[in-house]
Design a protein around this motif. Structure first.
Motif, short mmCIF file in Angstrom:
data_model
loop_
_atom_site.label_atom_id
_atom_site.label_comp_id
_atom_site.label_asym_id
_atom_site.label_seq_id
_atom_site.Cartn_x
_atom_site.Cartn_y
_atom_site.Cartn_z
N GLY A 1 0.61 -1.60 -0.12
CA GLY A 1 -0.21 -0.32 -0.02
C GLY A 1 0.76 1.29 -0.11
N VAL A 2 2.21 0.97 1.16
CA VAL A 2 2.70 2.69 1.09
C VAL A 2 3.29 2.42 -0.50
N SER A 3 3.99 1.40 -1.28
CA SER A 3 4.52 0.93 -2.31
C SER A 3 4.27 2.33 -2.87
N LEU A 4 2.33 1.76 -3.13
CA LEU A 4 2.31 1.81 -4.81
C LEU A 4 1.86 3.23 -4.04
N THR A 5 1.56 3.65 -3.15
CA THR A 5 0.79 5.02 -2.78
C THR A 5 2.15 6.00 -3.26
#
Length: 277
Positions: A51-55
């Protein structure tokens, strides 16, 4: 080729870019808050990392789209996929009830921010093209400030209307429709399936209403106009009046011009000899 920077001459266009970046940031913050912080206790590390990487990728792609015109279209596509993927990377163990006001409210507000981010990104490109054309062609009278003002006010207003309609549809209307057909306490009605069925039912009825409005009423209006024209003609005939005949090239007063006379003199045709065709 180097492109003209139009922001000093058109500051309103720069405001569109700033607002788009603000909504991009808001989309990322809401996605991280709802999917990772609120559900952190039930989230696994793969979910958090994904989630953090895609955000982060969505933020980078979106910023590049606003700052680099050559890559704007593709960066808009990549930012969209990354931000939606970050939301989809939420923990698997979540609440079954998806019709409560807190869940629907956060989801709708995220969709509202995401929609305005992409809309302002596209609008920034369109207004940039118009402003650059005005600068390159030396058109000092071109003023797009009013158009930009209408876009900001009415666009945000319509987005708010859509947000409120979606909020009511996915919460109160879903629960009310489920109770009306006897499945209000079922698991399907509380789940996303119930919201999907509500959307299908509501928008099917809305489509039927639009078909009635734009087909039946339009045809009825045409029939009434024809009947009104017939009544007008009958009234004119009864009173002894008639519409004036058409004039101009198709009217009775038109006479074709006479043909030009044949040339006379040494080069003209001799008497009694037809001219050569």
């Amino acid at each position: 080729m180097p492109k003209i920077n139009i922001e000093p001459s058109f500051p309103k266009v720069k405001q569109i870019k700033i607002l788009g970046i603000v909504f991009l940031m808001l989309t990322a913050v809401l996605g991280i808050y709802y999917n990772l912080i609120v559900l952190f206790s039930s989230a696994l590390w793969p979910n958090i990392g994904l989630g953090v990487s895609l955000t982060a990728l969505g933020l980078i792609f979106g910023l590049v789209g606003f700052l680099n015109e050559d890559w704007r279209r593709w960066m808009g596509y990549f930012a969209t996929m990354a931000l939606i993927g970050a939301v989809a990377a939420r923990p698997m163990v979540t609440s079954i009830v998806t019709t409560d006001l807190g869940t629907v409210g956060i989801a709708v507000f995220w969709a509202f921010s995401f929609f305005l981010f992409y809309e302002f990104l596209d609008a920034y490109q369109r207004f940039t093209d118009i402003a650059r054309m005005a600068v390159e062609r030396g058109l000092p009278t071109v003023n797009i400030n009013q158009v930009i003002g209408n876009f900001r006010s009415r666009g945000v207003l319509f987005a708010v209307i859509f947000m409120v309609a979606a909020f009511l549809l996915l919460s109160f209307v879903t629960v009310g429709l489920g109770a009306a057909i006897g499945v209000g306490l079922s698991l399907e009605n509380y789940d996303v399936f119930g919201q999907a069925m509500t959307i299908v039912v509501v928008f099917t009825l809305w489509a039927i209403a639009n078909v009635f409005l734009f087909m039946y009423l339009e045809r009825k209006t045409d029939v009434e106009q024809v009947a009104y024209s017939r009544e007008q003609i009958r009234a004119m005939v009864k009173e002894g009046a008639a519409p004036p005949p058409p004039t101009g090239p198709t009217g009775p007063t038109f006479r074709p011009p006479p043909p030009p006379p044949l040339p006379t003199g040494p080069r003209g045709p001799a008497p009694g000899i037809a001219p050569r065709r």
